[in-house]
Write an enzyme that holds these catalytic residues in place. Structure first.
Site, PDB file in Angstrom:
ATOM      1  N   HIS A   1      -0.923   5.823   3.687  1.00 15.64           N
ATOM      2  CA  HIS A   1      -0.032   5.777   2.519  1.00 15.64           C
ATOM      3  C   HIS A   1      -0.790   6.149   1.247  1.00 15.64           C
ATOM      4  CE1 HIS A   1       2.206   2.517   4.927  1.00 15.64           C
ATOM      5  NE2 HIS A   1       3.008   3.565   4.909  1.00 15.64           N
TER       6      HIS A   1
ATOM      7  N   LYS B   1      14.490  -5.576   7.089  1.00 15.25           N
ATOM      8  CA  LYS B   1      13.662  -5.385   8.280  1.00 15.25           C
ATOM      9  C   LYS B   1      12.893  -6.671   8.534  1.00 15.25           C
ATOM     10  CE  LYS B   1      12.275  -0.619   8.915  1.00 15.25           C
ATOM     11  NZ  LYS B   1      11.148   0.292   8.792  1.00 15.25           N
TER      12      LYS B   1
ATOM     13  N   ARG C   1       3.683  12.013   9.605  1.00 19.00           N
ATOM     14  CA  ARG C   1       2.458  11.990  10.383  1.00 19.00           C
ATOM     15  C   ARG C   1       2.487  12.950  11.562  1.00 19.00           C
ATOM     16  NH1 ARG C   1       3.198   5.848  10.634  1.00 19.00           N
ATOM     17  NH2 ARG C   1       4.554   6.681  12.182  1.00 19.00           N
TER      18      ARG C   1
ATOM     19  N   SER D   1       1.734   1.246   9.754  1.00 19.27           N
ATOM     20  CA  SER D   1       1.733  -0.176   9.405  1.00 19.27           C
ATOM     21  C   SER D   1       1.955  -1.039  10.648  1.00 19.27           C
ATOM     22  CB  SER D   1       2.819  -0.472   8.371  1.00 19.27           C
ATOM     23  OG  SER D   1       2.536   0.170   7.162  1.00 19.27           O
TER      24      SER D   1
END
Length: 159
Positions: A17, A40, A89, A127
């Site tokens: 990030h 979430k 990514r 993450s």
């Protein structure tokens, strides 16, 4: 002034990030880091995520961290951002990112989306993987800043 919004859960922020944010500050005058409050199952609260990112990046005048719980295009319009930044990514990210981009374009055609890839050394970091490694007692010092690694260790001791 060219403003951009890089939004996500950042639960927690990783070197990937940070690499994307650093790249964005070379393109834009102001980069807002939007911390989603979406429901979430996050390890850190929205407030904790904002505090962590400010601890890591707070000394950069080109960056401002904010929380939001509205549509992404609404917060972008509110802050005057004309561009949404999305990190990508791998090819596996593309389908989801394309769907989001097209929907955001439909909701607000004036806001563009750009995709930035992290450096090769960070492209594998997510993450979710960081949290999994940390929860199993693994060393995440090469994946996240020291402040974040300490916060993970402390948070995971409580759970």
């Amino acid at each position: 002034m060219k403003k951009a919004l890089y939004a996500g859960t950042f639960d927690p922020i990783t070197y990937g990030h940070i690499d994307v944010i650093t790249r964005a500050t070379k393109i834009f005058d102001k980069v807002y880091i939007g911390i989603s409050a979406e429901p979430k199952n996050t390890l850190f609260s929205q407030k904790e995520r904002i505090e962590l990112i400010n601890a890591v990046l707070g000394d950069n005048d080109k960056i401002e961290v904010l929380g939001f719980s509205s549509l992404l295009v609404d917060i972008a319009q509110e802050i005057g951002a004309t561009t949404i930044i999305r990190g990508m990514r791998a090819v596996s990210d593309f389908d989801y990112e394309l769907q989001l981009t097209l929907m955001n374009r439909k909701l607000s055609p004036a806001i563009e989306t750009i995709f930035l890839m992290p450096s090769e050394q960070y492209i594998f970091i997510s993450s979710s993987l960081v949290k999994e490694i940390a929860s199993l007692g693994g060393n995440v010092a090469h994946l996240v800043p020291d402040t974040v690694a300490k916060a993970l260790k402390k948070k995971l001791k409580k759970t």
